[in-house]
Design an enzyme around this catalytic site. Sequence first.
Site, PDB file in Angstrom:
ATOM      1  N   ARG A  69       0.844  -1.193   0.000  1.00 38.08           N
ATOM      2  CA  ARG A  69       0.000   0.000   0.000  1.00 38.08           C
ATOM      3  C   ARG A  69       0.882   1.247   0.000  1.00 38.08           C
ATOM      4  O   ARG A  69       1.980   1.236   0.539  1.00 38.08           O
ATOM      5  CB  ARG A  69      -0.891   0.020   1.244  1.00 38.08           C
ATOM      6  CG  ARG A  69      -2.014  -0.987   1.203  1.00 38.08           C
ATOM      7  CD  ARG A  69      -2.956  -0.833   2.384  1.00 38.08           C
ATOM      8  NE  ARG A  69      -2.344  -1.239   3.633  1.00 38.08           N
ATOM      9  CZ  ARG A  69      -1.846  -0.428   4.539  1.00 38.08           C
ATOM     10  NH1 ARG A  69      -1.891   0.875   4.366  1.00 38.08           N
ATOM     11  NH2 ARG A  69      -1.312  -0.885   5.647  1.00 38.08           N
ATOM     12  N   TYR A 211      -1.378  -3.566  -7.146  1.00 43.01           N
ATOM     13  CA  TYR A 211      -1.100  -4.426  -5.994  1.00 43.01           C
ATOM     14  C   TYR A 211      -2.110  -4.301  -4.858  1.00 43.01           C
ATOM     15  O   TYR A 211      -2.485  -3.192  -4.469  1.00 43.01           O
ATOM     16  CB  TYR A 211       0.296  -4.089  -5.433  1.00 43.01           C
ATOM     17  CG  TYR A 211       0.866  -5.209  -4.593  1.00 43.01           C
ATOM     18  CD1 TYR A 211       1.455  -6.315  -5.210  1.00 43.01           C
ATOM     19  CD2 TYR A 211       0.803  -5.182  -3.213  1.00 43.01           C
ATOM     20  CE1 TYR A 211       1.962  -7.349  -4.458  1.00 43.01           C
ATOM     21  CE2 TYR A 211       1.314  -6.219  -2.455  1.00 43.01           C
ATOM     22  CZ  TYR A 211       1.896  -7.308  -3.078  1.00 43.01           C
ATOM     23  OH  TYR A 211       2.403  -8.339  -2.332  1.00 43.01           O
ATOM     24  N   LYS A 220      -9.432  -2.545   1.453  1.00 41.74           N
ATOM     25  CA  LYS A 220      -9.115  -1.391   2.299  1.00 41.74           C
ATOM     26  C   LYS A 220      -9.931  -0.151   1.883  1.00 41.74           C
ATOM     27  O   LYS A 220     -10.382   0.604   2.724  1.00 41.74           O
ATOM     28  CB  LYS A 220      -7.619  -1.082   2.232  1.00 41.74           C
ATOM     29  CG  LYS A 220      -6.733  -2.241   2.656  1.00 41.74           C
ATOM     30  CD  LYS A 220      -6.997  -2.644   4.080  1.00 41.74           C
ATOM     31  CE  LYS A 220      -6.052  -3.741   4.536  1.00 41.74           C
ATOM     32  NZ  LYS A 220      -6.341  -4.171   5.909  1.00 41.74           N
ATOM     33  N   HIS A 240     -10.978  -2.621  11.387  1.00 47.26           N
ATOM     34  CA  HIS A 240      -9.833  -3.419  10.914  1.00 47.26           C
ATOM     35  C   HIS A 240      -9.607  -4.550  11.923  1.00 47.26           C
ATOM     36  O   HIS A 240      -8.661  -4.523  12.703  1.00 47.26           O
ATOM     37  CB  HIS A 240      -8.615  -2.486  10.840  1.00 47.26           C
ATOM     38  CG  HIS A 240      -7.446  -3.053  10.131  1.00 47.26           C
ATOM     39  ND1 HIS A 240      -6.171  -2.564  10.293  1.00 47.26           N
ATOM     40  CD2 HIS A 240      -7.319  -4.075   9.234  1.00 47.26           C
ATOM     41  CE1 HIS A 240      -5.327  -3.235   9.534  1.00 47.26           C
ATOM     42  NE2 HIS A 240      -5.997  -4.158   8.890  1.00 47.26           N
ATOM     43  N   SER A 262      -1.230  -3.725  10.743  1.00 52.18           N
ATOM     44  CA  SER A 262      -0.718  -4.670   9.749  1.00 52.18           C
ATOM     45  C   SER A 262       0.530  -5.359  10.292  1.00 52.18           C
ATOM     46  O   SER A 262       1.348  -4.733  10.970  1.00 52.18           O
ATOM     47  CB  SER A 262      -0.348  -3.912   8.477  1.00 52.18           C
ATOM     48  OG  SER A 262      -1.403  -3.069   8.111  1.00 52.18           O
ATOM     49  N   CYS A 264       0.975  -7.778  12.528  1.00 46.49           N
ATOM     50  CA  CYS A 264       1.087  -8.104  13.959  1.00 46.49           C
ATOM     51  C   CYS A 264       0.504  -9.493  14.238  1.00 46.49           C
ATOM     52  O   CYS A 264       0.197  -9.820  15.368  1.00 46.49           O
ATOM     53  CB  CYS A 264       0.362  -7.082  14.806  1.00 46.49           C
ATOM     54  SG  CYS A 264       1.282  -5.557  15.021  1.00 46.49           S
ATOM     55  N   ASP A 287      -9.318  -9.987   8.741  1.00 49.10           N
ATOM     56  CA  ASP A 287      -8.856  -8.612   8.508  1.00 49.10           C
ATOM     57  C   ASP A 287      -9.894  -7.525   8.793  1.00 49.10           C
ATOM     58  O   ASP A 287      -9.538  -6.466   9.281  1.00 49.10           O
ATOM     59  CB  ASP A 287      -8.363  -8.489   7.058  1.00 49.10           C
ATOM     60  CG  ASP A 287      -7.500  -7.253   6.837  1.00 49.10           C
ATOM     61  OD1 ASP A 287      -6.722  -6.906   7.732  1.00 49.10           O
ATOM     62  OD2 ASP A 287      -7.618  -6.622   5.773  1.00 49.10           O
ATOM     63  N   ARG A 378       2.503 -12.025  -0.648  1.00 48.81           N
ATOM     64  CA  ARG A 378       1.150 -12.368  -0.202  1.00 48.81           C
ATOM     65  C   ARG A 378       0.640 -13.682  -0.789  1.00 48.81           C
ATOM     66  O   ARG A 378       1.096 -14.126  -1.839  1.00 48.81           O
ATOM     67  CB  ARG A 378       0.180 -11.264  -0.630  1.00 48.81           C
ATOM     68  CG  ARG A 378       0.459  -9.894  -0.032  1.00 48.81           C
ATOM     69  CD  ARG A 378      -0.075  -9.795   1.369  1.00 48.81           C
ATOM     70  NE  ARG A 378       0.224  -8.526   1.995  1.00 48.81           N
ATOM     71  CZ  ARG A 378      -0.546  -7.957   2.927  1.00 48.81           C
ATOM     72  NH1 ARG A 378      -1.651  -8.545   3.320  1.00 48.81           N
ATOM     73  NH2 ARG A 378      -0.206  -6.814   3.478  1.00 48.81           N
TER      74      ARG A 378
HETATM   75  C1  OXD Z   1      -2.976  -4.459   5.793  1.00 49.58           C
HETATM   76  C2  OXD Z   1      -3.456  -5.648   5.080  1.00 49.58           C
HETATM   77  O1  OXD Z   1      -2.058  -3.781   5.306  1.00 49.58           O
HETATM   78  O2  OXD Z   1      -4.332  -6.333   5.615  1.00 49.58           O
HETATM   79  O3  OXD Z   1      -3.501  -4.187   6.881  1.00 49.58           O
HETATM   80  O4  OXD Z   1      -3.007  -5.901   3.965  1.00 49.58           O
HETATM   81 MN    MN Z   2      -5.206  -5.396   7.295  1.00 53.03          MN
END
Ligand code: OXD
Ligand code: MN
Length: 595
Positions: A69, A211, A220, A240, A262, A264, A287, A378
């Site tokens: 991102r 991407y 998102k 989230h 993200s 974690c 997510d 990913r």
């Molecule tokens: C993030 C994802 O960046 O889930 O939070 O990809």
């Molecule tokens: Mn996420």
Amino acid sequence: MTKNEKLKQWVSEMKKICTPDAVHWCDGSKDEYDRMLEIMLDAGIAMKLDESKRPNSFLFRSDPSDVARVEDRTYVASRKKEDVGPTNNWVEPKELKEKMLKLYNGCMKGRTMYVIPFSMGPIGSPISKIGIEMTDSPYVVANMHIMTRVGTKVLEALGADGEFIPCMHSVGKPLAQGETDNGKWPCAPIEQKYISHFPEENLIWSYGSGYGGNALLGKKCLALRIASVMAKREGWMAEHMLILRLTNPEGRKFHIAAAFPSACGKTNLAMLQPTIKGWKCECIGDDIAWMKIAPDGSLRAINPESGFFGVAPGTSYESNPMAMESIRKNTIFTNCLLTDDNDIWWEGIGVPCKHGVDWKGKEWTPESKEKGAHPNARFTAPARQCPVICPDWENPEGVPIDIFIFGGRRTSVVPLVTESFDWDHGVYLGATAASEATAAALDVKSKLRRDPFAMLPFCAYDMGDYWQHWFDMGDRLGKKAPKIFYVNWFRKDADGKWLWPGFGDNSRVLKWMCDRIEGKAECVETPIGRLPSKTSLDLSGVKVTGKDLEELLKVDVQAWKSELPEIEEFMNQFKDRLPERMKKQFAKMKKQLGG
Ligand code: OXD
Ligand code: MN
């Protein structure tokens, strides 16, 4: 095709601007998915993995400039600047549209424009929403097939005058006559990438990136940024958060929604395998959670997605066996290493790799200086392939949430688990959540990042107003409000050794939370919240020394106090939008810490 005039008009308008060679309305079929992969195999941007090892699975290598991102290039164009607050990039909507229209002009030459009708959430659920993504990327179409519910049935649900969220996307790489991608991932240079949101119009415009969160606009952009504003407006919550169901030995079901920034370990926790006897865990989502107050007053949550777009590195049979099982087939991999026997590999997968081709397409050995897989590589896999997917994961009514968890990656200061004193204190804990660096965003460099509710990159309105929304939801939920906890699995000792085993053993902490709800577990009151008493955490069969446990449950008042000025400064940036109730919580915390 559709009977929806508004949709027809929008498609024809964007077609005129982008001038694609063809328009394809996606039906969501398997044939269509296969066709997308074929197109990309022909263009040399997809590789088929070994059919016996990884059936129906593919590997993509993105452009090295297009791997995550891009928060610097992400915009929220509300009419008034003050409505997006200090945590979003604001541009005046008209100005942004003019700029982007110039880029969209002729941007799909030589390509097909795909119209993807998709539902976030089970079709027909009172919590679901319909989006339409227009894109020139077959990679996006294939990924959207996995991550959302795509196709004709969505158009049927939309009907002639249903509401949809328009999501415009282009990779920003028109093709000249006879030109093909020829093995090169199409995207635009970084300074031409725009991920734009127009909240008052429920509109998304994305340009230049192919991407993940920049391009799969249901995730998102829609399910978090646009939905955050809709949720505030309409009185629900778009968060989230992972969602899981924990069942205790007596058969009582608890539903937990947990927010972590993200990288974690959200996906790991969502698919947790409890190490404590008699407890069962099932995954609902990894997510995003959409939550509404049901007629009975409970807070009901759905996972708006239908797949996992998970970070690959670090995923192994040890850290997350259920994710490893979920990606055995029908999976799209991006920026992983390709092994000599045509399978994928990444750092932390738990098995060695002697030789392969790295994510940039270069020969790789363990001696290579660079990583084999990009840290934000990913996998995209259907949620139904997860062996512990909850039987209710597609229940249109959602599941009733009992517990909220916030957390972050903190190697010091923050204890293993803290229960909030009450709802308002829980909102304070969520608001002050912080984490150490992530690879999921390209341009985030600072070491400790305050990431309120893990929503910093995703809340598309003023964060102070968002906190007020949380207080308001608490008032409406009253006695039915979930209990709020804060966790930190990532504590290290002075020698840099992990203090807590994590992974499946995190179930011990979740058990303590459930037992607290049932009044079965003890706690100690501390200035920062309620912590487990030394004997109330179930540590049977786990190796945590008494000294480590003491450290994990220690409240270092001095260290907490020393973070207050920075927290105060962080809060003050929201000026007159900072809720009075948040100020009160801060003052209370300060007093309790003796400051
Ligand atoms: C993030 C994802 O960046 O889930 O939070 O990809
Ligand atoms: Mn996420």
